[in-house]
Scaffold this active site. Structure first.
Site, PDB file in Angstrom:
ATOM      1  N   ASN A  56      -6.586  -4.074   1.302  1.00  0.00           N
ATOM      2  CA  ASN A  56      -6.764  -3.316   2.542  1.00  0.00           C
ATOM      3  C   ASN A  56      -8.014  -3.869   3.227  1.00  0.00           C
ATOM      4  OD1 ASN A  56      -7.225  -1.437   4.530  1.00  0.00           O
ATOM      5  ND2 ASN A  56      -7.716   0.253   3.140  1.00  0.00           N
TER       6      ASN A  56
ATOM      7  N   HIS B 187      -4.512   6.993   3.870  1.00  0.00           N
ATOM      8  CA  HIS B 187      -5.751   6.507   3.243  1.00  0.00           C
ATOM      9  C   HIS B 187      -6.834   7.571   3.414  1.00  0.00           C
ATOM     10  CE1 HIS B 187      -9.393   4.154   2.576  1.00  0.00           C
ATOM     11  NE2 HIS B 187      -8.629   3.355   1.861  1.00  0.00           N
TER      12      HIS B 187
ATOM     13  N   GLU C  29      -9.775   7.421   4.340  1.00  0.00           N
ATOM     14  CA  GLU C  29     -10.538   7.344   5.596  1.00  0.00           C
ATOM     15  C   GLU C  29      -9.748   7.976   6.748  1.00  0.00           C
ATOM     16  OE1 GLU C  29     -11.290   3.165   5.168  1.00  0.00           O
ATOM     17  OE2 GLU C  29     -12.527   3.668   3.438  1.00  0.00           O
TER      18      GLU C  29
ATOM     19  N   GLY D  65     -15.358   2.242  -1.969  1.00  0.00           N
ATOM     20  CA  GLY D  65     -16.463   1.569  -1.283  1.00  0.00           C
ATOM     21  C   GLY D  65     -17.830   1.948  -1.824  1.00  0.00           C
TER      22      GLY D  65
ATOM     23  N   SER E 231     -13.238   0.709  -5.689  1.00  0.00           N
ATOM     24  CA  SER E 231     -14.221  -0.223  -6.265  1.00  0.00           C
ATOM     25  C   SER E 231     -13.639  -1.113  -7.366  1.00  0.00           C
ATOM     26  CB  SER E 231     -15.458   0.536  -6.761  1.00  0.00           C
ATOM     27  OG  SER E 231     -16.103   1.162  -5.660  1.00  0.00           O
TER      28      SER E 231
HETATM   29  C1  PEP Z   1      -9.733   1.223  -0.278  1.00  0.00           C
HETATM   30  O1  PEP Z   1     -10.217   1.226   0.822  1.00  0.00           O
HETATM   31  O2  PEP Z   1      -8.541   1.538  -0.409  1.00  0.00           O
HETATM   32  C2  PEP Z   1     -10.575   0.873  -1.400  1.00  0.00           C
HETATM   33  C3  PEP Z   1     -10.122   1.115  -2.592  1.00  0.00           C
HETATM   34  O3  PEP Z   1     -11.804   0.311  -1.129  1.00  0.00           O
HETATM   35  P1  PEP Z   1     -12.836  -0.359  -2.191  1.00  0.00           P
HETATM   36  O4  PEP Z   1     -12.002  -1.257  -3.072  1.00  0.00           O
HETATM   37  O5  PEP Z   1     -13.801  -1.111  -1.358  1.00  0.00           O
HETATM   38  O6  PEP Z   1     -13.432   0.750  -2.957  1.00  0.00           O
END
Ligand code: PEP
Length: 250
Positions: free
Chosen positions: A9, A95, A97, A173, A213
């Protein structure tokens, strides 16, 4: 047997040139990968250019969101038909966000899930608890509520085609990854919910990704859990070596 599925993503990152360069770099490395499904989900304005860069490769194309209406006066929105037109096979829906920054509801996500499936796309539907919800023992309840709200009304066949991404919000994140045991516990719960709502066969078919992460150094421990069928990757999907390092953990 479920095939592992690693999707990137890219969120609202990169410009046109760097998105195409990243795509080309991944195509080169993906030639040596077998037995894993891979996809990238670029910002919508770069889907076309990235689609051209990955054409004919092992990497699938996805979008980060879409609208549930097919066309009309919906300024700024993008339909399933438009994404199909650009070659998208996948679309991320719900998602965290979008849920927590844009205020998307389970009901809205559910409308999109139905439209995506009817259009022949594979929705990657995200669920996940906030830190406060985990700390107060509400993870199971939150996941069940999001599952019921976002996925209501799917036939068993549609459910089997849907990908669920378990993404604890506190791990996205932040660099703070769920332990393999924490993730596996929720994945197993999700599979039990699917069995409860449908049947064993459907529960066995649904792919459940972990997201939050994921990096090359923690991927193998997560991806070898029995109910973790891949990863939805944010930050580490923006670098060829990191994304491929995660795929190597399958
Ligand atoms: C995501 O945005 O779906 C995500 C898992 O981000 P990150 O891997 O940066 O934690």
């Amino acid at each position: 047997m479920r095939r592992q599925f690693i999707a990137g993503n890219w969120k609202m990152n990169l410009d046109r040139a760097s998105a195409v360069a990243l795509a080309k770099g991944l195509v080169k490395e993906a030639k040596n990968v077998d037995g894993v499904d891979m996809a990238v989900c670029p910002p919508s304005v770069y889907i076309d250019a990235v689609g051209k860069a990955i054409a004919g490769s092992k990497i699938g194309l996805g979008a980060q969101n879409m609208y549930h209406e097919p066309k009309g006066a919906f300024t700024g929105e993008i339909s399933a038909g438009m994404l199909l037109d650009l070659g998208c096979k996948y679309v991320i829906l719900g998602h965290s966000e979008r849920r927590h920054v844009m205020g998307e509801t389970d009901g809205e996500i559910n409308q999109k899930v139905h439209v995506a499936l009817e259009a022949g796309m594979t929705p990657i539907v995200c669920v996940g608890e906030l830190l406060v919800e985990r700390e107060t023992g509400k993870t199971g309840e939150v996941i069940r509520h999001q599952f019921d709200g976002s996925l209501v009304g799917l036939s068993a066949e549609q459910m089997a085609k849907t990908v669920i991404a378990y993404e604890p919000v506190w791990a996205i994140g932040t660099g703070r990854v769920a332990t393999p045991q924490q993730a596996e516990e929720v994945h197993l719960d999700l599979r039990k919910i699917i069995e409860d709502c449908y049947n064993k066969e459907t529960a066995r078919a649904v792919r459940i990704q972990y997201g939050g992460s994921v990096k090359p150094d923690n991927a193998a421990d997560l991806l070898t859990q029995p109910n973790i069928d891949g990863a939805l990757v944010g930050g580490a999907s923006l670098k060829v070596d990191l994304f491929m390092g995660i795929i190597a953990g399958v």
